[in-house]
Design a protein around this motif. Structure first.
Motif, PDB file in Angstrom:
ATOM      1  N   SER A   1      -1.660   0.859  -5.362  1.00 38.71           N
ATOM      2  CA  SER A   1      -1.767   1.147  -3.938  1.00 38.71           C
ATOM      3  C   SER A   1      -3.205   0.965  -3.458  1.00 38.71           C
ATOM      4  O   SER A   1      -3.458   0.368  -2.409  1.00 38.71           O
ATOM      5  CB  SER A   1      -1.284   2.577  -3.661  1.00 38.71           C
ATOM      6  OG  SER A   1      -1.344   2.883  -2.290  1.00 38.71           O
ATOM      7  N   ALA A   2      -4.160   1.463  -4.232  1.00 37.11           N
ATOM      8  CA  ALA A   2      -5.575   1.328  -3.858  1.00 37.11           C
ATOM      9  C   ALA A   2      -6.012  -0.130  -3.859  1.00 37.11           C
ATOM     10  O   ALA A   2      -6.782  -0.569  -2.986  1.00 37.11           O
ATOM     11  CB  ALA A   2      -6.439   2.146  -4.812  1.00 37.11           C
TER      12      ALA A   2
ATOM     13  N   ALA B   1       2.295   4.048  -3.013  1.00 37.57           N
ATOM     14  CA  ALA B   1       1.950   5.456  -2.796  1.00 37.57           C
ATOM     15  C   ALA B   1       3.197   6.334  -2.851  1.00 37.57           C
ATOM     16  O   ALA B   1       3.179   7.437  -3.423  1.00 37.57           O
ATOM     17  CB  ALA B   1       1.235   5.617  -1.449  1.00 37.57           C
TER      18      ALA B   1
ATOM     19  N   LEU C   1       0.829  -1.205   0.000  1.00 40.61           N
ATOM     20  CA  LEU C   1       0.000   0.000   0.000  1.00 40.61           C
ATOM     21  C   LEU C   1       0.867   1.261   0.000  1.00 40.61           C
ATOM     22  O   LEU C   1       0.736   2.137  -0.866  1.00 40.61           O
ATOM     23  CB  LEU C   1      -0.921  -0.022   1.220  1.00 40.61           C
ATOM     24  CG  LEU C   1      -1.694   1.262   1.537  1.00 40.61           C
ATOM     25  CD1 LEU C   1      -2.728   1.545   0.461  1.00 40.61           C
ATOM     26  CD2 LEU C   1      -2.352   1.155   2.908  1.00 40.61           C
TER      27      LEU C   1
ATOM     28  N   LEU D   1      -5.561  -2.257  -0.741  1.00 41.40           N
ATOM     29  CA  LEU D   1      -6.526  -2.083   0.348  1.00 41.40           C
ATOM     30  C   LEU D   1      -7.576  -3.182   0.367  1.00 41.40           C
ATOM     31  O   LEU D   1      -8.265  -3.365   1.380  1.00 41.40           O
ATOM     32  CB  LEU D   1      -7.207  -0.718   0.224  1.00 41.40           C
ATOM     33  CG  LEU D   1      -6.352   0.508   0.585  1.00 41.40           C
ATOM     34  CD1 LEU D   1      -7.078   1.782   0.194  1.00 41.40           C
ATOM     35  CD2 LEU D   1      -6.027   0.500   2.076  1.00 41.40           C
ATOM     36  N   ARG D   2      -7.731  -3.902  -0.723  1.00 35.68           N
ATOM     37  CA  ARG D   2      -8.729  -4.977  -0.754  1.00 35.68           C
ATOM     38  C   ARG D   2      -8.306  -6.172   0.103  1.00 35.68           C
ATOM     39  O   ARG D   2      -9.137  -7.008   0.451  1.00 35.68           O
ATOM     40  CB  ARG D   2      -8.968  -5.435  -2.191  1.00 35.68           C
ATOM     41  CG  ARG D   2      -9.524  -4.321  -3.087  1.00 35.68           C
ATOM     42  CD  ARG D   2     -10.105  -4.909  -4.361  1.00 35.68           C
ATOM     43  NE  ARG D   2      -9.142  -5.717  -5.080  1.00 35.68           N
ATOM     44  CZ  ARG D   2      -9.453  -6.652  -5.978  1.00 35.68           C
ATOM     45  NH1 ARG D   2     -10.716  -6.917  -6.241  1.00 35.68           N
ATOM     46  NH2 ARG D   2      -8.501  -7.327  -6.608  1.00 35.68           N
TER      47      ARG D   2
ATOM     48  N   CYS E   1      -3.144   3.283  -8.564  1.00 35.96           N
ATOM     49  CA  CYS E   1      -4.146   2.208  -8.650  1.00 35.96           C
ATOM     50  C   CYS E   1      -3.686   0.963  -7.902  1.00 35.96           C
ATOM     51  O   CYS E   1      -4.475   0.306  -7.201  1.00 35.96           O
ATOM     52  CB  CYS E   1      -4.433   1.873 -10.109  1.00 35.96           C
ATOM     53  SG  CYS E   1      -5.328   3.166 -11.014  1.00 35.96           S
TER      54      CYS E   1
END
Length: 448
Positions: free
Chosen positions: A194-195, A90, A86, A198-199, A192
């Protein structure tokens, strides 16, 4: 077994799909980023590529992370690997946007090189985290399939990213904004990735003993880094005591060294032998084609490895791949004709990818989760050190045209010696899955 059927086998695991998505998007952005660096360092019209210049660029890019890499593994064994994916991506967003801004406003400066070095270093850290987390999302018996798929399809994604960057360059107006746009798109892909991380839940990728990372003071971080040095020594001792993973890392370090010499030679051959040295664009196109052929060899490696696994142990497949590497160099020593260079590139790509899949499998299979981060950090350290060493050797022995029959014969001989040495070493240990329920290697010594 086809790639699609292999993918269906492991894709039934939901968290594998999530981790795989992070890898694909992250490496797509990385391919776009690295394509720009390759053009800048090796195929800029204003720069003439010599053996010393190309080798020096590689040394500058890789040598610093040979020193930094040992600290990555202990941190991966202390910090949540999901958080690494993550935050690491970033950070790459910020670094890449900073590079784009400097290129647009000031052109190529020393700051570009420094920020590029840091960005590539973060990338190596992320790849180590992805590898260390993989055994947490697939069953142990499916690790070979997962290792065959994820690095190679990640490389496919990187190639796609590089191609996308090249396409953006073709359709964009000439000028500094072209480079800035490509880097901005790479930063968007890092965001994207990094996002997508989060899953995954915070603890899904381990390690089991990970600290929370909340409220850390600078003093605590400093203690972690000091402890990392001791942890890395402990990790190296563990891998040597386990024998099979230690042998694999040694083999891959030498394999990467030999590959590094060949890779630098391929750049020089593409620009200075097969094309007019002053025509950097033609040299880049030739190198891109040869790199694509080598990548096709990687694809052959992923297709052949599952079949080989049904008939050979992973260590035996490594020996086969090393012999294929020797054949690639022997062929290149015969003639610098285009056909020979292309076939050699294909064979070497097969050799590298096939051996890597088997090495990854053995290291993951025979290493306790508490040590996997260090194992793959050591992998990265040896990778970078091998390439830096290859750069130094290439500068000393390769002509500016990149082709030398004596050098390629020597590389072939070293490949054969490595294959024979590894085969002899693995005969003295039981090359079967180790018990990794206990992290101490001394609790389960390998039989001699």
């Amino acid at each position: 077994m086809s790639v699609l059927s292999d993918l269906r086998t492991v894709a039934v695991h939901r968290d594998f799909r999530k981790l795989f998505a992070v890898r694909l998007v992250s490496q797509c952005g990385d391919g776009m980023f690295q394509a720009g660096l390759a053009t800048l360092f090796f195929f800029s019209p204003e720069n003439m590529a010599t053996a010393g210049a190309v080798a020096g660029a590689f040394a500058v890019l890789l040598l610093p992370f040979t020193v930094v890499a040992p600290f990555a593994g202990p941190l991966l064994d202390r910090w949540r690997r999901r958080q690494v994916l993550l935050l690491g991506n970033a950070v790459r967003v910020l670094l890449t946007l900073a590079i784009a801004a400097i290129m647009v406003t000031q052109g190529v400066t020393v700051a570009i090189y420094v920020l590029a070095l840091v960005t590539l270093g973060v990338n190596r850290f992320l790849l180590a985290a992805l590898s260390a987390g993989l055994p947490r999302v697939v069953p142990r018996e499916q690790l070979l399939i997962a290792n065959a798929l994820t690095p190679t399809l990640g490389a496919v994604s990187a190639v796609a990213g590089a191609g996308l960057g090249f396409l953006v360059g073709l359709v964009s107006p000439a000028g500094v904004m072209k480079d800035g746009l490509t880097l901005t798109l790479a930063a968007a892909l890092f965001g994207c990735a990094s996002a997508l991380a989060l899953r995954l839940t915070k603890d899904r990728l381990g390690p089991e003993s990970a600290a929370t990372g909340r409220g850390r003071s600078w003093a605590e971080v400093g203690r972690d880094l000091r402890a990392s040095a001791a942890d890395m020594v402990d990790g190296a001792r563990y891998l040597v005591a386990r024998r099979t993973p230690g042998l694999c890392l040694g083999v891959m370090a030498i394999h990467r060294f030999l590959y590094g010499v060949n890779f630098i030679a391929l750049i020089l051959i593409s620009r200075n032998l097969l094309n007019d040295p002053a025509n950097a664009g033609a040299g880049l196109a030739t190198f891109g084609l040869l790199a694509g052929i080598s990548f096709a060899g990687n694809g052959a490696g992923i297709l052949l490895t599952p079949f080989a696994h049904e008939r050979l142990r992973p260590s035996q497949w490594i020996v086969v791949c090393l012999v294929v590497g020797a054949a690639s160099q022997a062929l290149l020593a015969v003639t610098p004709a285009w056909a020979a260079i292309a076939v050699s590139a294909f064979l070497l790509g097969l050799s590298v990818q096939g051996a890597k899949i088997a090495v990854d499998t053995i290291v993951q299979r025979d290493t306790h989760d508490a040590y996997r981060g260090r194992a793959f950090s050591l992998y990265d350290m040896l990778y970078n050190a091998a390439f830096a060493g290859a750069a130094a050797l290439a500068a000393a022995v390769l002509p500016d045209e990149g082709w030398s029959a004596l050098v390629f014969l020597a590389l072939a001989a070293v490949y054969l010696a490595l294959a024979l040495g590894y085969r002899s070493a693995t005969r003295r240990v039981a090359d079967t899955p180790r018990d990794v329920s206990v992290p101490d290697a001394r609790a389960h010594p390998d039989p001699a």
